[in-house]
Design a protein around this motif. Structure first.
Motif, PDB file in Angstrom:
ATOM      1  N   VAL A 200      15.549  33.372 -64.617  1.00  4.49           N
ATOM      2  CA  VAL A 200      14.956  32.144 -64.090  1.00  4.49           C
ATOM      3  C   VAL A 200      14.909  32.212 -62.564  1.00  4.49           C
ATOM      4  O   VAL A 200      15.936  32.375 -61.902  1.00  4.49           O
ATOM      5  CB  VAL A 200      15.755  30.911 -64.531  1.00  4.49           C
ATOM      6  N   THR A 201      13.714  32.115 -62.022  1.00  8.90           N
ATOM      7  CA  THR A 201      13.475  32.280 -60.594  1.00  8.90           C
ATOM      8  C   THR A 201      12.577  31.164 -60.091  1.00  8.90           C
ATOM      9  O   THR A 201      11.623  30.777 -60.764  1.00  8.90           O
ATOM     10  CB  THR A 201      12.809  33.638 -60.314  1.00  8.90           C
ATOM     11  N   LYS A 202      12.871  30.664 -58.922  1.00  6.98           N
ATOM     12  CA  LYS A 202      12.012  29.629 -58.338  1.00  6.98           C
ATOM     13  C   LYS A 202      10.642  30.219 -58.032  1.00  6.98           C
ATOM     14  O   LYS A 202      10.532  31.208 -57.310  1.00  6.98           O
ATOM     15  CB  LYS A 202      12.632  29.088 -57.044  1.00  6.98           C
ATOM     16  N   SER A 203       9.608  29.633 -58.604  1.00  5.32           N
ATOM     17  CA  SER A 203       8.243  30.102 -58.378  1.00  5.32           C
ATOM     18  C   SER A 203       7.288  29.031 -58.892  1.00  5.32           C
ATOM     19  O   SER A 203       7.716  27.976 -59.364  1.00  5.32           O
ATOM     20  CB  SER A 203       7.984  31.423 -59.111  1.00  5.32           C
ATOM     21  N   GLU A 204       6.002  29.337 -58.808  1.00  9.94           N
ATOM     22  CA  GLU A 204       4.987  28.416 -59.308  1.00  9.94           C
ATOM     23  C   GLU A 204       4.573  28.732 -60.741  1.00  9.94           C
ATOM     24  O   GLU A 204       3.642  28.129 -61.265  1.00  9.94           O
ATOM     25  CB  GLU A 204       3.757  28.450 -58.388  1.00  9.94           C
ATOM     26  N   LEU A 205       5.254  29.688 -61.390  1.00  8.35           N
ATOM     27  CA  LEU A 205       4.866  30.087 -62.742  1.00  8.35           C
ATOM     28  C   LEU A 205       4.824  28.908 -63.702  1.00  8.35           C
ATOM     29  O   LEU A 205       3.902  28.760 -64.506  1.00  8.35           O
ATOM     30  CB  LEU A 205       5.830  31.141 -63.286  1.00  8.35           C
ATOM     31  N   ALA A 206       5.846  28.052 -63.633  1.00  6.04           N
ATOM     32  CA  ALA A 206       5.926  26.935 -64.577  1.00  6.04           C
ATOM     33  C   ALA A 206       4.829  25.903 -64.350  1.00  6.04           C
ATOM     34  O   ALA A 206       4.562  25.071 -65.230  1.00  6.04           O
ATOM     35  CB  ALA A 206       7.292  26.271 -64.485  1.00  6.04           C
ATOM     36  N   ASP A 207       4.181  25.957 -63.197  1.00  4.72           N
ATOM     37  CA  ASP A 207       3.089  25.015 -62.929  1.00  4.72           C
ATOM     38  C   ASP A 207       1.889  25.250 -63.831  1.00  4.72           C
ATOM     39  O   ASP A 207       1.015  24.390 -63.949  1.00  4.72           O
ATOM     40  CB  ASP A 207       2.647  25.113 -61.466  1.00  4.72           C
TER      41      ASP A 207
END
Length: 259
Positions: A200-207
């Motif tokens: 789990v990494t902070k990114s815009e993927l989940a957007d």
């Protein structure tokens, strides 16, 4: 999206990065791609940044140049094979060669299979799998012409396990893992291959998630997340190894998470 726990790591101190290399990075406008650009620029490498959002790339390239790095950019759609060829050839034309290709571009619109979101399935296959193949097809001849090179393919912990709503996404990352291992086995020392699998990494993927239930579940799943710079550090480590050392697989997870 809000995470309850984050880790900050934004100041890079180069640690024996080795000789300067020419590195092309896909999906460089945000997240892991942007963090990798910042880290590799700090290490003295020359960069070509690619993504669809040219305005972000331009701002990042200017910032890196102003900080003493060397970075140029080019609009890139990894689903278009011709566009990827042009991107790779631009790196060769501008810098004389291409040493490293970071195949980072990816999308993650999760949903249960019975939602039948086939357009999203196709998008994941096009970006996550075909994008990597397009990168290999474009860069392999160029690298071999100049004596060798290094592919860094970004997968996921989803390349090793499957979870509900992520069947297609995980399938694409399993594919990236298989492609990377196949390329490694087919190479005879001139081409290095590194698979980097972030947790789990902070990114815009989940957007990219349009399914409401999957989006809500991802908020909980991402409560503990690594900064993108942690993945950039792993990539920099693999890139910095001497030619006779091939770091094949790196899995990076948050220490506080069971995932």
């Amino acid at each position: 999206m809000t995470e309850s726990t984050t880790y900050e790591s934004t100041t890079y101190e180069p640690a024996s990065p080795g000789p300067a290399k020419v590195v092309a990075i896909t999906g460089a406008s945000s997240g892991i791609g942007e963090a990798t650009a910042r880290r590799l620029a700090a290490d003295g490498h020359r960069l070509l940044l690619g993504a669809r959002r040219s305005d972000r790339l331009e701002g990042l390239a200017k910032e890196l140049d102003a900080g003493g790095g060397t970075a140029q950019f080019q609009h890139l759609d990894v689903t278009d094979a011709a566009d990827v060829r042009a991107f790779v050839h631009a790196a060769e034309e501008r810098f004389g060669r291409l040493d490293v290709l970071v195949n980072n571009a990816g999308v993650m619109p999760l949903s249960p299979l019975d939602e039948l979101r086939t357009d999203e399935w196709d998008r994941m296959i096009d970006v996550n799998v075909r994008g990597v193949l397009h990168g290999i097809a474009a860069a392999l001849p160029v690298m071999r012409k100049h004596g060798g090179g290094h592919f860094v393919n970004i997968a996921s912990v989803g390349a090793y396990e499957v979870s509900p709503t992520a069947a297609v996404y995980c399938a694409t990352k399993f594919a990236v893992r298989a492609i990377s291992e196949g390329l490694r086995q087919e190479s005879t020392g001139d081409i290095r291959v590194t698979l980097v699998s972030p947790g789990v990494t902070k990114s815009e993927l989940a957007d990219h998630i349009t399914d409401p239930a999957a989006r809500a579940a991802m908020r909980t799943y991402r409560a503990v997340a690594l900064p993108a710079s942690a993945i950039a550090d792993a990539i920099a480590y693999a890139v910095a190894q001497p030619p006779q050392v091939d770091v094949n697989e790196i899995v990076v997870r948050p220490a506080a998470s069971a995932q």
